[in-house]
Design an enzyme around this catalytic site. Structure first.
Site, short mmCIF file in Angstrom:
data_model
loop_
_atom_site.label_atom_id
_atom_site.label_comp_id
_atom_site.label_asym_id
_atom_site.label_seq_id
_atom_site.Cartn_x
_atom_site.Cartn_y
_atom_site.Cartn_z
N LYS A 27 3.81 -7.68 7.96
CA LYS A 27 4.64 -7.45 6.79
C LYS A 27 3.75 -7.82 5.66
O LYS A 27 3.79 -7.29 4.52
CB LYS A 27 6.06 -8.16 6.94
CG LYS A 27 6.61 -8.19 5.60
CD LYS A 27 7.02 -6.99 4.99
CE LYS A 27 7.30 -7.18 3.60
NZ LYS A 27 8.42 -7.20 3.07
N CYS A 87 7.34 -9.45 -4.32
CA CYS A 87 6.86 -9.08 -3.13
C CYS A 87 5.42 -9.10 -3.22
O CYS A 87 4.56 -9.85 -2.58
CB CYS A 87 7.26 -7.68 -2.45
SG CYS A 87 8.92 -7.72 -2.50
N1 SAJ Z 1 2.40 -0.88 -9.35
C1 SAJ Z 1 1.44 -0.69 -10.30
N2 SAJ Z 1 0.54 0.55 -9.70
C2 SAJ Z 1 1.01 1.19 -8.66
C3 SAJ Z 1 2.15 0.74 -7.88
C4 SAJ Z 1 2.99 -0.20 -8.22
O1 SAJ Z 1 1.02 -1.52 -11.15
O2 SAJ Z 1 0.17 2.27 -8.44
C5 SAJ Z 1 3.29 -2.09 -9.83
C6 SAJ Z 1 4.67 -1.85 -10.08
O3 SAJ Z 1 4.77 -1.55 -11.36
C7 SAJ Z 1 5.24 -3.19 -9.95
C8 SAJ Z 1 4.63 -3.69 -8.58
O4 SAJ Z 1 3.47 -3.13 -8.42
O5 SAJ Z 1 5.23 -4.10 -11.14
C9 SAJ Z 1 5.24 -3.46 -7.28
O6 SAJ Z 1 6.02 -2.31 -7.21
P1 SAJ Z 1 5.87 -1.50 -5.96
O7 SAJ Z 1 7.02 -0.41 -6.32
O8 SAJ Z 1 4.68 -1.19 -5.41
O9 SAJ Z 1 6.58 -2.45 -4.89
P2 SAJ Z 1 7.89 -3.52 -4.71
O10 SAJ Z 1 7.51 -4.78 -5.03
O11 SAJ Z 1 9.25 -3.20 -5.69
O12 SAJ Z 1 8.51 -3.11 -3.21
C10 SAJ Z 1 7.34 -3.51 -2.29
C11 SAJ Z 1 7.18 -2.60 -1.26
N3 SAJ Z 1 6.02 -2.68 -0.26
C12 SAJ Z 1 5.10 -1.74 -0.24
O13 SAJ Z 1 5.25 -0.29 -0.58
C13 SAJ Z 1 4.19 -2.03 0.90
C14 SAJ Z 1 8.40 -2.41 -0.40
O14 SAJ Z 1 8.24 -1.48 0.77
C15 SAJ Z 1 8.86 -3.81 0.35
O15 SAJ Z 1 9.80 -3.66 1.14
C16 SAJ Z 1 8.73 -4.97 -0.80
O16 SAJ Z 1 7.53 -4.75 -1.62
C17 SAJ Z 1 9.09 -5.98 -0.05
O17 SAJ Z 1 10.38 -6.63 -0.29
O18 SAJ Z 1 8.46 -6.89 0.57
#
Ligand code: SAJ
Length: 423
Positions: A202, A256
């Site tokens: 995880k 996360c």
């Molecule tokens: N982000 C970027 N560039 C990208 C993708 C995302 O800057 O290419 C940023 C987003 O704007 C945001 C952050 O990253 O600020 C996180 O966003 P996210 O959509 O990647 O993820 P979370 O934090 O909303 O959810 C993550 C997910 N993990 C993965 O995709 C591996 C989700 O599946 C998990 O359940 C969650 O963390 C968790 O609870 O751990």
């Protein structure tokens, strides 16, 4: 069967509701009595599409009840926050308190599942010693597992059901029992393993994403230096079948990705160097954004800046670890005239879009809310003093003929030479 869910936040609440919806009796526990009162009357404290409606359904069936203390049950699911301390070391206080709170209730044959994301070894080294205080033989009389949540805020209900799930038991019986339980609603595959492997898996999923975003952010900075459009590079590189560069932005937020990499780093700092550097790279982005803003506004006297978006990602109101808030903090120290607009968030600081853009010299887009993609550029240009927008999420098309000039990481370097945009 009865399930007692400890912690009714982003994960515990939907999990409790989902089990109740599938006919299992659920007792949801939260230390916050206001949350309990609100939930009992159908009010939810987190915004997630479909969740409120599903709560209303299950409240009618009386499978779901709420309270501030655990009760006797067959299964205990712990879903409490696991933040980091100021020095980025893991703070397991909530996990410890939640586990202690169930010790007086657990009995032979119960299953205890930790869903919170935790540093590898937490189940073995933190949970089990507390559970042993129950005087049960933990290895033979209790079933214990780590089954981490993996759902994406905004798509939570869909992913809770359809994502694959990991069931990491302290022994194979615990893993099997856990898988059997989640089968009630999980349509994805359930993978059996041990608790420590589940914990590392995880943490690594979120770390993988954080490191990849750091690479995209680093690329954005390098391209800025070399006057190359980073979005062109990403688009073309991603045509390669084995390349998937992520998107640069103002930084990485949420509870996360901005936290979990430290759970690995702290367990093995001398090895996890790339993980730490990626965190620092992503944390450096708000300053990079603020520096570009300063360059864009260098010749504007007493500029008014309209900030669009405060939540950590699009279409949600969650501001946890939001890079937008970090950008705002830097800007507030530099500029006196800042207005903030976010269609998903209500707070004293947030104003309407009309008020935010009135006589503004720059709109800075920090969150990819859908509303921002569909704005009327003609209207904005007429309202603003300087019709300029800095889009850090690359969601607004650049149209050379538009009255509103759109600057993003891919073309902002053009302004390095003129130092400002003249109108
Ligand atoms: N982000 C970027 N560039 C990208 C993708 C995302 O800057 O290419 C940023 C987003 O704007 C945001 C952050 O990253 O600020 C996180 O966003 P996210 O959509 O990647 O993820 P979370 O934090 O909303 O959810 C993550 C997910 N993990 C993965 O995709 C591996 C989700 O599946 C998990 O359940 C969650 O963390 C968790 O609870 O751990």
């Amino acid at each position: 069967m009865k399930i007692c869910v400890i912690g009714l936040g982003y994960i515990g609440l939907p999990t409790a509701i989902m089990f109740a919806k599938h006919g299992i009796s659920v007792h949801g526990v939260d230390i916050n009595s206001t949350v309990i009162e609100n939930l009992s009357s159908g009010q939810i404290h987190i915004e997630e599409p479909g969740l409120k409606e599903m709560l209303a359904d299950v409240l009618e069936t009386s499978e779901l009840e709420f309270g501030t203390h655990p009760v006797e049950a067959d299964v205990y699911i712990i879903a409490v926050p696991t933040p980091v301390n100021e020095d980025k070391s893991p703070n397991l206080d909530y996990v410890i308190e939640a586990t202690q709170s169930i010790v007086p209730y657990i009995k032979k044959g119960n299953l205890v599942i930790l869903e919170s994301t935790v540093p590898p070894r937490t189940t073995e080294d933190v949970l089990l010693p507390i559970l042993r205080k129950s005087n049960l033989n933990v290895e033979s009389e209790l079933f214990v597992a780590h089954s981490p949540e993996r759902v994406l805020p905004g798509k939570l209900l869909h992913e809770l059901v359809n994502n694959d799930r990991i069931a990491g038991g302290i022994n194979s019986e615990s893993a099997n029992k856990t898988a059997e339980l989640y089968r009630v609603f999980v349509k994805g595959n359930i993978h059996l393993t041990d608790a420590t492997t589940a914990e590392m898996t995880k943490c690594m999923e979120n770390t993988y994403r954080d490191v990849n975003i750091a690479l995209a952010n680093e690329l954005a900075k390098v391209c800025y230096d070399l006057d190359i459009n980073v979005y062109d590079v990403i688009e073309m590189a991603n045509k390669h079948p084995r390349v998937n560069i992520h998107s640069p932005g103002p930084g990485v937020g949420g509870h996360c990705l901005a936290i979990d990499p430290y759970f690995i780093y702290n367990q093995s700092p001398h090895n996890a160097k790339l993980i730490k550097l990626a965190r620092e790279t992503n944390d450096s982005m708000p300053k990079f954004v603020a520096d570009i803003i300063e360059m864009l506004l260098i010749s504007v006297k007493q500029p008014k800046i309209a900030v669009f978006g405060t939540s950590y990602k699009g279409n949600i109101n969650d501001q946890r670890e939001s890079p937008a808030l970090k950008v705002i903090e830097i800007l507030e120290n530099k500029y006196s005239n800042l207005s903030i607009y976010d269609p998903y968030v209500t707070s004293e600081e947030i104003v309407s879009m009309e008020e935010a853009v009135k006589d503004a010299d720059l709109i800075v887009v920090l969150t990819d809310h859908s509303e921002f993609k569909e704005m009327d550029h003609h209207y904005l240009a007429r309202q603003m003093r300087t019709p300029l927008i800095f889009d850090t999420k690359n969601i607004i098309p650049v149209n050379k003929d538009s009255e509103l000039q759109v600057v993003n990481f891919g073309n902002s370097f053009l302004n390095k030479y003129s130092q400002c945009i003249s109108y």
